[in-house]
Every structure is written in C-alpha cells, then in structure tokens.
Design a protein around this motif. Structure first.
Motif, short mmCIF file in Angstrom:
data_model
loop_
_atom_site.label_atom_id
_atom_site.label_comp_id
_atom_site.label_asym_id
_atom_site.label_seq_id
_atom_site.Cartn_x
_atom_site.Cartn_y
_atom_site.Cartn_z
N ARG A 1 -1.43 -23.24 16.65
CA ARG A 1 -0.23 -22.86 15.88
C ARG A 1 -0.08 -23.85 14.73
O ARG A 1 0.57 -24.91 14.87
CB ARG A 1 0.98 -22.88 16.81
CG ARG A 1 2.31 -22.64 16.13
CD ARG A 1 2.58 -21.18 15.86
NE ARG A 1 3.69 -21.02 14.92
CZ ARG A 1 3.54 -20.80 13.62
NH1 ARG A 1 2.34 -20.65 13.08
NH2 ARG A 1 4.59 -20.66 12.84
N TYR B 1 -2.16 -22.38 4.99
CA TYR B 1 -2.51 -21.84 3.67
C TYR B 1 -2.00 -22.69 2.51
O TYR B 1 -2.50 -22.61 1.40
CB TYR B 1 -2.03 -20.39 3.51
CG TYR B 1 -0.60 -20.16 3.95
CD1 TYR B 1 0.46 -20.34 3.09
CD2 TYR B 1 -0.33 -19.75 5.26
CE1 TYR B 1 1.77 -20.13 3.50
CE2 TYR B 1 0.98 -19.54 5.68
CZ TYR B 1 2.02 -19.74 4.80
OH TYR B 1 3.30 -19.54 5.21
N ALA C 1 -5.00 -13.69 6.83
CA ALA C 1 -3.54 -13.87 6.92
C ALA C 1 -2.97 -12.92 7.98
O ALA C 1 -2.14 -13.31 8.81
CB ALA C 1 -2.89 -13.60 5.56
N GLU D 1 7.45 -2.06 5.88
CA GLU D 1 7.53 -2.09 4.42
C GLU D 1 6.35 -1.42 3.72
O GLU D 1 6.35 -1.24 2.51
CB GLU D 1 7.60 -3.55 3.95
CG GLU D 1 6.38 -4.34 4.37
CD GLU D 1 6.39 -5.79 3.89
OE1 GLU D 1 7.27 -6.17 3.13
OE2 GLU D 1 5.48 -6.53 4.30
C1 LIG Z 1 -0.17 -10.37 4.62
C2 LIG Z 1 0.93 -10.73 5.61
C3 LIG Z 1 0.36 -11.66 6.69
C4 LIG Z 1 2.04 -11.43 4.88
O1 LIG Z 1 3.08 -11.61 5.76
P1 LIG Z 1 4.52 -12.14 5.42
O2 LIG Z 1 5.48 -11.20 6.02
O3 LIG Z 1 4.65 -12.42 3.98
O4 LIG Z 1 4.45 -13.34 6.34
P2 LIG Z 1 5.15 -14.71 6.52
O5 LIG Z 1 5.26 -15.46 5.24
O6 LIG Z 1 6.34 -14.51 7.38
O7 LIG Z 1 3.99 -15.38 7.40
C5 LIG Z 1 3.73 -15.00 8.74
C6 LIG Z 1 2.40 -15.60 9.15
O8 LIG Z 1 1.35 -14.85 8.50
C7 LIG Z 1 0.30 -15.76 8.15
N1 LIG Z 1 0.22 -15.81 6.68
C8 LIG Z 1 1.10 -15.37 5.78
N2 LIG Z 1 0.66 -15.57 4.51
C9 LIG Z 1 -0.53 -16.18 4.62
C10 LIG Z 1 -1.50 -16.64 3.68
N3 LIG Z 1 -1.32 -16.53 2.37
N4 LIG Z 1 -2.61 -17.21 4.15
C11 LIG Z 1 -2.83 -17.35 5.48
N5 LIG Z 1 -1.96 -16.92 6.43
C12 LIG Z 1 -0.82 -16.34 6.00
C13 LIG Z 1 0.69 -17.13 8.69
O9 LIG Z 1 0.19 -17.28 9.99
C14 LIG Z 1 2.19 -17.03 8.70
O10 LIG Z 1 2.80 -17.91 9.61
P3 LIG Z 1 3.14 -19.43 9.12
O11 LIG Z 1 1.82 -20.12 8.97
O12 LIG Z 1 3.86 -19.31 7.80
O13 LIG Z 1 3.95 -19.95 10.22
C15 LIG Z 1 1.53 -9.45 6.31
O14 LIG Z 1 2.11 -8.64 5.33
C16 LIG Z 1 0.51 -8.65 7.08
O15 LIG Z 1 0.14 -9.01 8.20
N6 LIG Z 1 0.04 -7.54 6.50
C17 LIG Z 1 -1.08 -6.76 7.00
C18 LIG Z 1 -2.22 -6.92 6.02
C19 LIG Z 1 -3.49 -6.27 6.45
O16 LIG Z 1 -3.60 -5.62 7.45
N7 LIG Z 1 -4.51 -6.47 5.63
C20 LIG Z 1 -5.83 -5.91 5.86
C21 LIG Z 1 -6.26 -5.17 4.64
S1 LIG Z 1 -5.55 -3.53 4.61
C22 LIG Z 1 -6.73 -2.62 5.53
O17 LIG Z 1 -7.89 -2.73 5.25
C23 LIG Z 1 -6.44 -1.98 6.85
C24 LIG Z 1 -5.46 -0.89 7.03
C25 LIG Z 1 -4.10 -1.35 6.67
O18 LIG Z 1 -5.76 0.24 6.27
C26 LIG Z 1 -5.54 -0.56 8.51
C27 LIG Z 1 -4.65 0.55 8.97
O19 LIG Z 1 -4.34 1.44 8.17
O20 LIG Z 1 -4.32 0.55 10.18
#
Ligand SMILES: CC(C)(COP(=O)([O-])OP(=O)([O-])OC[C@H]1O[C@@H](n2cnc3c(N)ncnc32)[C@H](O)[C@@H]1OP(=O)([O-])[O-])[C@@H](O)C(=O)NCCC(=O)NCCSC(=O)C[C@@](C)(O)CC(=O)[O-]
Ligand SMILES: NC(=O)C1=CN([C@@H]2O[C@H](COP(=O)(O)OP(=O)(O)OC[C@H]3O[C@@H](n4cnc5c(N)ncnc54)[C@H](OP(=O)(O)O)[C@@H]3O)[C@@H](O)[C@H]2O)C=CC1
Length: 418
Positions: A5, A10, A86, A367
């Motif tokens: 944890r 990042y 992330a 969202e």
């Molecule tokens: C992108 C987030 C994580 C943002 O999430 P957020 O809501 O902005 O998160 P946060 O600021 O509350 O952060 C939560 C945690 O996320 C991680 N985190 C947060 N930001 C970072 C960063 N910059 N670098 C590294 N880790 C990061 C980190 O562990 C962090 O905890 P903390 O360290 O702050 O205690 C969230 O919106 C998310 O999980 N989205 C999903 C994104 C995803 O699935 N991407 C894959 C590409 S899309 C795809 O190919 C697949 C898809 C979607 O089509 C599959 C499907 O349809 O089922």
C-alpha cells in the motif's frame, strides 16, 4: 515486504520509485540496472529471436496495493497503454478492506494434441490407444526425465474420434503436468517422439503433434470482496453487477470486458518474459468453451450488500523455460513478485485480472471510462502534438481540465504557450 500500500507512488520520480521497489524486493545492482535500461543488449537479443536489428522498448510499471492470499505484493506490468497500471492499483486498493484477493488453482496440466488420420477403424484405434495408455505415458516421460524429477510428467491420455470434412480422425490428448514450465516445448517434444508409436499401434498416419493453447486443465482463480462503502455505495455495487450480467451473455460486450481483464494479465505475462500469445489464446478460447463466448469474471452481491468478484482463467505461464530466465528484466520481475513457482504466478495473473476488470467496470458504471483513462492518455497526445519537457504535463493537464483531449487542441495550446 511490509506493505504494497504505497499511496501516491505516482508522484515520485521514476528513479525514486525504482529505489523503493529495489529496497522492498532486495534487488541487486545488476537487477536495478536491468530494469532501468530495459535489460537486453543487442547481443542478448540476437540470441533470442531471428534477424535481430534492434530493440523495442515498452514501459515497465509497478501496480501497488495488492494483497494476495494475505501476502503484500508489488506487481510489475509491461504495457504500452496508459491508465492500465493506475487502474490495477486502484482496483487492488479497493479490495484491501475486504481482505484482498483469495486464490486457488488446478495442477499445471497442459495438453498436447496428436492427430491420427487414415485409420480404417477409428473407434477401434481409439480403444487401442486407451488400452495402451500406460505404455504411451512411459514413452513420453522418457523424453523429459528432468520434468519427471520435478514431480511432473504425463498424468493422462485421452482419445476421441472426430468427424471432419476430410473424414474421421482420431485425436489423442497427452495430458502433462508441466510443473514450473509453461510447457509448450516440453509437451511438443513428447508428442513428436510418440508419433511413430501411435502410428504403429493404430495403423494410421500422424500429422499434427502440438500443444493446445486451450489450457482448460491449468486454471487459476481469484475472488475478492469489495465493500460497498469503499467503492461508492449500493448504486455502484448494482452498476457493476449489471455490467457483469451483460458480459455473461452478450459476446460483443464480453469481448471488451475480457480485453479489460487481459490489460492486466498480459502486462504481467510480458513483464515476466512469458508468452503473451499463449495466454491470450488460452483466455479467449476458454471464454468460448461450450460454443458461446462469455466473460471470464462474474460480479455478485453478498448478504451484506458488498460486491463479490470472481475470475477463472487458464494460466499457461512458467517461471522456468522460454524467456523467463533469459531476459534479465523478467528475472527481476519474478523477484519483485516474490514468487518461485508457476502456480504462484498463475494466481497473481488471476488477481491482477480481477483488479483490472473491477476498476474498469466501476468507472464504466459511474463516471465513464474517459475521465480517468483519457487524462492519463493526454500525455501521449501532448507528445504526439510535439510537446517537450515541462510542456507535456502542462498541455496534458490543460486538456484534461477542459475535457478536450485531442492532438489538434494540444497543438493549439502549444502554439498559444510558445
Ligand atoms: C485511472 C483511475 C485509476 C483514476 O482514478 P481516480 O478516481 O482519479 O483515482 P484516485 O486519485 O482516487 O486514486 C485511486 C488510486 O488509483 C491509483 N492511481 C490513480 N492515479 C494514478 C496514477 N496517475 N498513477 C498510478 N496510480 C494511480 C492509485 O493507487 C490511487 O491510490 P493512491 O496511491 O492515491 O492512494 C480510475 O479512473 C480507473 O481505475 N479507471 C479505469 C481505467 C481503465 O480501466 N483503464 C484501462 C484502459 S480502458 C480499456 O482498455 C478497457 C475497458 C475499459 O474497455 C474494459 C471494459 O470495457 O470493461
Ligand atoms: N503454441 C504455443 O504456445 C507454443 C509455445 N512455444 C514456446 O515454448 C516456450 C515454453 O516452453 P517450455 O516447455 O516451458 O520451455 P523450455 O523447454 O524452455 O523449459 C521447460 C523445461 O525446463 C526444465 N525444467 C527445469 N526445472 C523445471 C521445473 N521446476 N518445472 C518444469 N520444468 C523444469 C524441464 O526439462 P529440461 O531441463 O530437460 O529441458 C522442462 O522440459 C515458450 O517460449 C513459448 O513461447 C513453442 C511452441 C508452441
């Protein structure tokens, strides 16, 4: 390691992140250097594949927050796609208060196929093969005493008559416990060695002698409870379950659902020097078993109103063989994971797949995917538009704030800023 944890990893520089990982995994100077530089020299690469002219680098990142079977684990992931690491970290973070990921697995058994054609009495030939299965197994085991000495080797022989447009064929399946190897070379060697004997006892002609990538006897499973209060409440629980329900029946949705799972699974497969095509072929063919393509994971609600995610997928990966011990970064990745067996690696793959899938579904059910994904992708867009140095973060954050993330907008912002 004490804890995976690590909040805000990042926000550190890449070299400070590596220092932290090196300390927690006790990496040597050489291992740190391998990770930092990509690990491979041209000379090493030239021994791995053919006609080598260079190297193709892919980022290696670390997913944080994973607890797998009570153990804190940092996860190395090699991927070109922004937001994947992330999202895995985010999914794992939300699983922690429910106890993290609980895994199980089958024995590491792979199948080799031996195709027997031109048999006059295919049903009789099938019975001959089954009757002589001990002899067939012994002959196969002779080809890999090392595997047998590790507790692996042939565990069964199956035979079926199949009807094809070229007539009936007998298909023999050699079931081999591959221990810590992915096993393709091992089982292919056995299958090829057996061909003359199979021809002799059936009177047929053997053509194909090759592994099946539908590794349905080598499964890894993971389960996690995501507490409703942790993930945004009852509405989020219901939204994820609705998304899961659609992916369980609709192949158009299931393909993308599973792509999301494989975002994580393939990245760990790549980081550990394993065969990404084998793992993808296994996952998608397993998803299509029985003729209908469906999701590899399921989300349900428990009695307390929390979300329960579970996943099951083939895990044809090794910690010996292939490139796993040849590529210096693959070796370092295994050390970061703190595992030695292929079985452990399969369980990690299942856990990462589930975390990845949950994070994507939660975003989709609330969202939408674009805010989280595109704000991280914005840096790529800025680079594509020609941003350099500090401009990259600046342009990326401006575009994310405006919710207009595209190359034209990045060029405009660059022009205005310069
Ligand atoms: C992108 C987030 C994580 C943002 O999430 P957020 O809501 O902005 O998160 P946060 O600021 O509350 O952060 C939560 C945690 O996320 C991680 N985190 C947060 N930001 C970072 C960063 N910059 N670098 C590294 N880790 C990061 C980190 O562990 C962090 O905890 P903390 O360290 O702050 O205690 C969230 O919106 C998310 O999980 N989205 C999903 C994104 C995803 O699935 N991407 C894959 C590409 S899309 C795809 O190919 C697949 C898809 C979607 O089509 C599959 C499907 O349809 O089922
Ligand atoms: N369709 C597919 O998926 C195909 C994939 N491949 C490729 O095959 C490679 C993987 O094959 P694989 O057979 O795993 O690789 P290797 O042949 O490199 O390694 C397996 C061998 O390692 C030795 N070994 C040492 N310790 C152990 C242990 N603890 N557990 C198990 N075996 C041990 C065994 O015997 P010994 O020491 O005697 O070798 C075993 O046969 C990958 O590179 C993959 O890309 C190839 C063809 C087709």
């Amino acid at each position: 390691m004490k804890t995976s944890r690590i909040s805000g990893l990042y926000s550190l520089s890449a070299s400070d992140r590596l220092k932290m990982v090196a300390e927690s995994a006790d990496l040597s100077g050489d291992e740190v250097e391998a990770i930092e530089t990509g690990g491979l020299t041209l000379h090493q690469a030239d021994k791995m594949v053919e006609n080598v002219v260079g190297l193709f680098a892919i980022p290696l990142g670390i997913a944080t927050n994973f607890v797998i079977d009570g153990r804190e684990v940092l996860i190395p992931m090699a991927t070109e796609e922004p937001s994947v690491i992330a999202a895995a970290s985010n999914g794992a973070k939300m699983a922690r208060s429910g106890g993290g990921f609980v895994t199980s697995s089958t024995r590491p058994v792979m199948r080799a196929i031996i195709q027997v054609t031109g048999v006059d009495d295919p049903c009789g030939a099938r019975q001959t093969i089954l009757a002589r299965s001990s002899e067939i197994a012994a002959r196969a085991n002779e080809r890999d005493p090392m595997l047998v000495s590790h507790g692996g080797g042939v565990v069964g022989i199956e035979a079926e008559v199949v009807t094809t447009r070229k007539g009936p064929m007998v298909v023999v399946h050699l079931l081999v416990d591959c221990r810590d190897a992915m096993g393709a070379n091992a089982v292919n060697t056995m299958a090829e060695a057996l061909a003359p004997f199979i021809e002799e006892i059936t009177g047929g002609r053997v053509y194909l002698r090759i592994i099946s990538n539908l590794a349905d006897l080598r499964l890894a499973r993971a389960r996690a409870v995501f507490l409703a209060e942790e993930i945004g409440g009852a509405e989020v629980v219901d939204g994820v379950i609705l998304a899961s329900a659609l992916a369980e029946v609709d192949p158009y949705r299931a393909a993308t659902h599973n792509k999301g799972i494989m975002n994580g699974v393939t990245a760990v497969t790549m980081a550990t020097g394993n065969d990404t095509r084998a793992i993808e072929a296994g996952a998608h063919s397993y998803a299509a078993r029985g003729g209908a393509y469906r999701s590899l994971s399921v989300f349900e609600k428990n009695r307390d109103g929390d979300l329960v995610g579970s996943i099951e997928l083939p895990a044809a990966v090794g910690t010996v063989g292939g490139a796993t011990r040849v590529h210096p970064v693959a070796r370092a990745s295994l050390k970061v994971l703190g595992i030695v067996s292929a079985d452990d690696l399969g369980r990690v793959l299942a856990s990462v797949g589930l975390a990845q899938n949950f994070a994507a579904l939660r975003a989709l059910a609330t969202e939408g995917i674009q805010r989280g994904h595109m704000s991280l992708h914005a840096r790529n867009v800025a680079v594509e538009a020609g941003a350099i140095g500090d401009e990259i973060e600046l342009i990326a954050s401006k575009m994310a704030a405006e919710k207009r993330i595209n190359v034209d907008r990045a060029r405009e912002l660059l022009r205005d800023g310069r």
